[in-house]
Enzyme design. Structure first.
Site, mmCIF file in Angstrom:
data_model
loop_
_atom_site.group_PDB
_atom_site.id
_atom_site.type_symbol
_atom_site.label_atom_id
_atom_site.label_comp_id
_atom_site.label_asym_id
_atom_site.label_seq_id
_atom_site.Cartn_x
_atom_site.Cartn_y
_atom_site.Cartn_z
ATOM 1 C CB CYS A 1 41.640 55.501 51.946
ATOM 2 S SG CYS A 1 40.807 55.554 50.364
ATOM 3 N NE ARG B 1 46.340 52.366 54.506
ATOM 4 C CZ ARG B 1 45.877 51.315 55.171
ATOM 5 N NH1 ARG B 1 46.585 50.783 56.120
ATOM 6 N NH2 ARG B 1 44.704 50.810 54.889
ATOM 7 C CD1 TRP C 1 45.303 55.414 45.498
ATOM 8 C CD2 TRP C 1 43.613 53.971 45.358
ATOM 9 N NE1 TRP C 1 45.541 54.573 44.446
ATOM 10 C CE2 TRP C 1 44.526 53.686 44.324
ATOM 11 C CE3 TRP C 1 42.456 53.195 45.458
ATOM 12 C CZ2 TRP C 1 44.328 52.668 43.413
ATOM 13 C CZ3 TRP C 1 42.263 52.173 44.540
ATOM 14 C CH2 TRP C 1 43.192 51.923 43.536
ATOM 15 C CG ASN D 1 40.027 53.982 54.380
ATOM 16 O OD1 ASN D 1 40.026 55.171 54.088
ATOM 17 N ND2 ASN D 1 40.977 53.404 55.106
ATOM 18 N N GLY D 2 36.928 52.494 51.364
ATOM 19 C CA GLY D 2 36.057 51.456 50.796
ATOM 20 C C GLY D 2 35.115 52.052 49.756
ATOM 21 C CD GLU E 1 57.731 40.401 42.259
ATOM 22 O OE1 GLU E 1 56.601 40.271 41.757
ATOM 23 O OE2 GLU E 1 57.955 41.215 43.168
ATOM 24 C CE LYS F 1 57.905 44.756 43.050
ATOM 25 N NZ LYS F 1 57.261 43.632 43.662
ATOM 26 C CD GLU G 1 54.625 46.983 41.679
ATOM 27 O OE1 GLU G 1 53.676 47.024 42.449
ATOM 28 O OE2 GLU G 1 55.678 46.366 41.927
ATOM 29 C CG HIS H 1 55.856 30.277 20.540
ATOM 30 N ND1 HIS H 1 55.733 29.429 19.460
ATOM 31 C CD2 HIS H 1 56.573 29.598 21.474
ATOM 32 C CE1 HIS H 1 56.331 28.276 19.743
ATOM 33 N NE2 HIS H 1 56.850 28.366 20.949
ATOM 34 C CE LYS I 1 53.361 47.193 51.204
ATOM 35 N NZ LYS I 1 54.194 46.496 50.216
HETATM 36 C C1 F6R Z 1 53.554 44.660 43.862
HETATM 37 C C2 F6R Z 1 52.587 44.583 44.914
HETATM 38 C C3 F6R Z 1 51.218 44.137 44.583
HETATM 39 C C4 F6R Z 1 50.700 43.230 45.696
HETATM 40 C C5 F6R Z 1 49.216 42.880 45.460
HETATM 41 C C6 F6R Z 1 48.709 41.920 46.520
HETATM 42 O O1 F6R Z 1 54.792 45.136 44.304
HETATM 43 O O2 F6R Z 1 52.890 44.881 46.039
HETATM 44 O O3 F6R Z 1 51.156 43.511 43.346
HETATM 45 O O4 F6R Z 1 51.482 42.080 45.728
HETATM 46 O O5 F6R Z 1 48.451 44.051 45.489
HETATM 47 O O6 F6R Z 1 48.849 42.455 47.800
HETATM 48 P P1 F6R Z 1 48.828 41.547 49.083
HETATM 49 O O7 F6R Z 1 50.004 40.661 49.040
HETATM 50 O O8 F6R Z 1 48.889 42.531 50.221
HETATM 51 O O9 F6R Z 1 47.552 40.778 49.063
#
Ligand code: F6R
Length: 610
Positions: A2, A27, A74, A100-101, A483, A487, A490, A506, A605
């Site tokens: 949010c 975000r 959110w 937020n929260g 990773e 990506k 996501e 396996h 985000k």
């Molecule tokens: C993936 C991504 C998330 C963050 C995770 C941790 O692209 O961005 O997996 O890496 O939510 O976020 P931070 O690094 O802000 O603690």
């Protein structure tokens, strides 16, 4: 997650709120709303969807108010629809709140408030809070006090803004576990969950701390603890530029941020990598150097992409220093009563510095007596302030929801830490210089990878209809594989799995057929031949092979359907270079599938709920 923005001052608040909300769109959110106080009346507009939908729904209204609050939600409690969108208001339509929260004890509070005659209209936890404030206002007749008293009864996390028609000259802001930053302008005050929403108006800011409540008028800011102690806070200056958080000609923030990596990595090493001495200088770690050198073990904890950086960091630190490293998901660490021994040093890695699970893991480690160090991007963030010391990665604002440049800067900082510790533990100066030189050359190597875009676009076109992907790598490139897979899922919504290449036989090998694309990260390192054997296993089952391989690899072309070439690096730094084509592949796949790259569905985000 949010977003929050609030304005009080001489100007029309609505355009300021809407622009602020647009700046917070990155975000991730699913509805938006504003509350304004206009001619002594509360006016609320809210809508499921994007800020543009909210604006469209407001056509014909000519609100011009000098006090207003805006929110992007959110969903946590209650589906993302018009009703559950924020702001929420009290029974008399006088007080409005954005939040937020999560209010954890909202059910108990709701039952009590309903008994006291309040009518609750939504299923949100937030609405309960505004009724609680209404109740407290009956006792105190002062909004600042009413918010404070209400928060004394609340369990959970919040960043909130509250306004009331009874006191139309102020915004009350409070935080616990969800960031708020107050902007001080000329005869105007602003407040937002992120400085990005303020920079158009002012660079003078105050970061609110957990447990603090602020009363903002156009020309004053008063801060107290929720227990009524007055606080004097320092005004700080925002140092980043607006253009740093704009797209700068790229179609998406993610693409801009991928291209920024040669610079962001350079920034993460600037003044820290000492080529002549073959070591690193990290001012943020100097106060805890004795603890770092005495540590028998490191623990690194993080979430998502930052966790992948942590895993690669384990390989770097163990190989360069011989100190054992444990890596744990923050969400697991916080609840599994982890064994933390005296002398352990815990690193927490977070781009945003606000991730709820990472913050809780940090607190868990601190409560067990560990020294906790941060590797964080956002200066002034909660995690940055809560750690005992640490290193900022200086990647600059990362707006695209899928993390790219923060990941590679986290890796370069982990490389610096590994080098620094290794030199203290007996690595020779010569070896240090070799390693430092290689690290120094990484940004240039990334520039070269970025010239491979046409090939990557071609591969993306070829596979855009795929439903599954497998990513395989070994050693330090196992986290690279994880990773790459993350990506892709996501932002393109294609199911993807990352595995250590040798684990394939396996189980996952059962999935290989002529429809399965398999991405191999196969640099010419000590285990190159082993990975070639794994490639043969996939070929034998007609899997389609995309190889990320070194420029001088002459064998790989015959074994793969597609190759993306990357320059060689020392193996420790492989993931920094090798993850770039994987970021680009995910990006171009998502674009080819028409996905919203910068704001992928269901993602936020900054994940400030657990
Ligand atoms: C993936 C991504 C998330 C963050 C995770 C941790 O692209 O961005 O997996 O890496 O939510 O976020 P931070 O690094 O802000 O603690």
């Amino acid at each position: 997650m949010c977003g929050i923005v609030g304005y009080i001052g001489p100007k029309n608040s609505l355009p300021i709120l809407l622009e602020g909300l647009r700046r917070l769109e990155y975000r991730g959110y699913d509805s938006a709303g504003v509350a304004l106080i206009h001619d002594g009346k509360l006016e609320v507009h809210k809508k499921a969807g994007k800020v543009a939908d909210l604006v469209a729904s407001m056509k014909g209204t000519h609100a011009s108010a000098q006090l207003g609050i805006g929110h992007t939600r959110w969903a946590t409690h209650g589906e993302p629809n018009d009703v559950n969108a924020h702001p929420h208001w009290d029974c008399k339509h006088e007080i409005a709140i954005i939040h937020n929260g999560i209010i954890e004890n909202y059910v108990a509070l709701k039952i009590k408030l309903q008994k006291d005659g309040h009518t609750i209209r939504t299923v949100t936890d937030t609405e309960i809070l505004v009724h609680l404030i209404e109740e407290m206002y009956k006792r105190s007749h002062d909004l600042f006090t009413a918010v404070r008293l209400a928060l004394l009864e609340v369990e959970g996390a919040y960043g909130i803004l509250v306004i009331s028609t009874k006191e139309p000259d102020r915004i009350i802001a409070a935080r616990k576990g969800s960031p708020l930053v107050i902007g001080i302008g000329d005869d105007e005050s602003l407040v937002a969950s992120d400085a990005a929403a303020l920079v158009d108006h002012t660079r003078q800011v105050i970061y609110l701390e957990d447990g603090q409540v602020a009363c903002l008028t156009a020309d004053s800011v008063t801060i107290k603890t929720i227990h009524d102690q007055e606080i004097i806070k320092q005004v700080e200056e925002i140092t980043f530029d607006l253009e740093q958080i704009e797209k700068g000609g790229y179609e998406h923030f993610m693409l801009k941020e991928i291209h920024e990596q040669p610079t962001s990595i350079l920034n993460s090493m600037r003044g820290r990598l000492l080529l002549q001495e073959g070591t690193a200088k990290l001012g943020g770690l100097e106060p805890v150097m004795d603890k770092l050198l005495a540590a028998k073990r490191f623990i690194i904890t993080a979430c998502g992409t930052s966790w992948h950086a942590a895993l690669a960091g384990k390989y770097m630190i163990e190989q360069l220093t011989g100190i054992p490293v444990e890596v744990d998901y923050a969400s697991e660490f916080r609840y599994r009563n982890p064994v933390v021994q005296p002398g352990d040093v815990v690193f927490v890695i977070s781009q945003s510095g606000e991730t709820a699970d990472t913050l809780a893991a940090l607190r868990e480690a601190q409560s067990k007596g560990a020294t906790v160090l941060g590797i964080v991007n956002v200066v002034g963030s909660t995690i940055a302030r809560a750690t005992d010391a640490g290193v900022f990665i200086h990647a600059g604002p990362e707006i695209g929801v899928a993390s790219t440049k923060a990941f590679t800067s986290q890796l370069s900082v982990l490389a610096l830490i590994s080098l620094l510790l290794a030199r203290h533990r007996g690595m020779s100066k010569e070896q240090g210089i070799t390693i430092a030189r290689d690290l120094q050359s990484v940004p240039e190597k990334i520039e070269k990878v970025l010239t491979q875009i046409d090939q990557i676009k071609y591969i993306a076109e070829e596979f855009k209809h795929a439903q599954n992907f497998i990513y395989l790598g070994r050693g330090i490139n196992f986290p690279t594989a994880l990773e790459g897979a993350l990506k892709l899922k996501e932002i393109s919504y294609i199911h993807a799995e990352g595995y250590p290449a040798a684990e394939m036989k396996h189980g996952p090998i059962a999935l290989i057929d002529e429809n399965m694309p398999v991405v191999f990260i196969v640099p010419k390192d000590a285990i190159y031949d082993k990975v070639l054997s794994n490639i043969q296993e996939v070929r034998a089952r007609k899997g389609r092979i995309i190889a990320i391989a070194n420029e001088d690899d002459t064998e790989i072309g015959n074994l793969s359907d597609f190759v993306v070439r990357v320059p060689r690096t020392l193996s420790y730094f492989g993931p920094i270079v090798n993850s770039i084509p994987l970021q680009l592949l995910a990006y171009y796949m998502a674009v080819a599938r028409g996905c919203n790259v910068d704001q992928p569905r269901n993602l936020a985000k900054s994940v400030t709920v657990e």
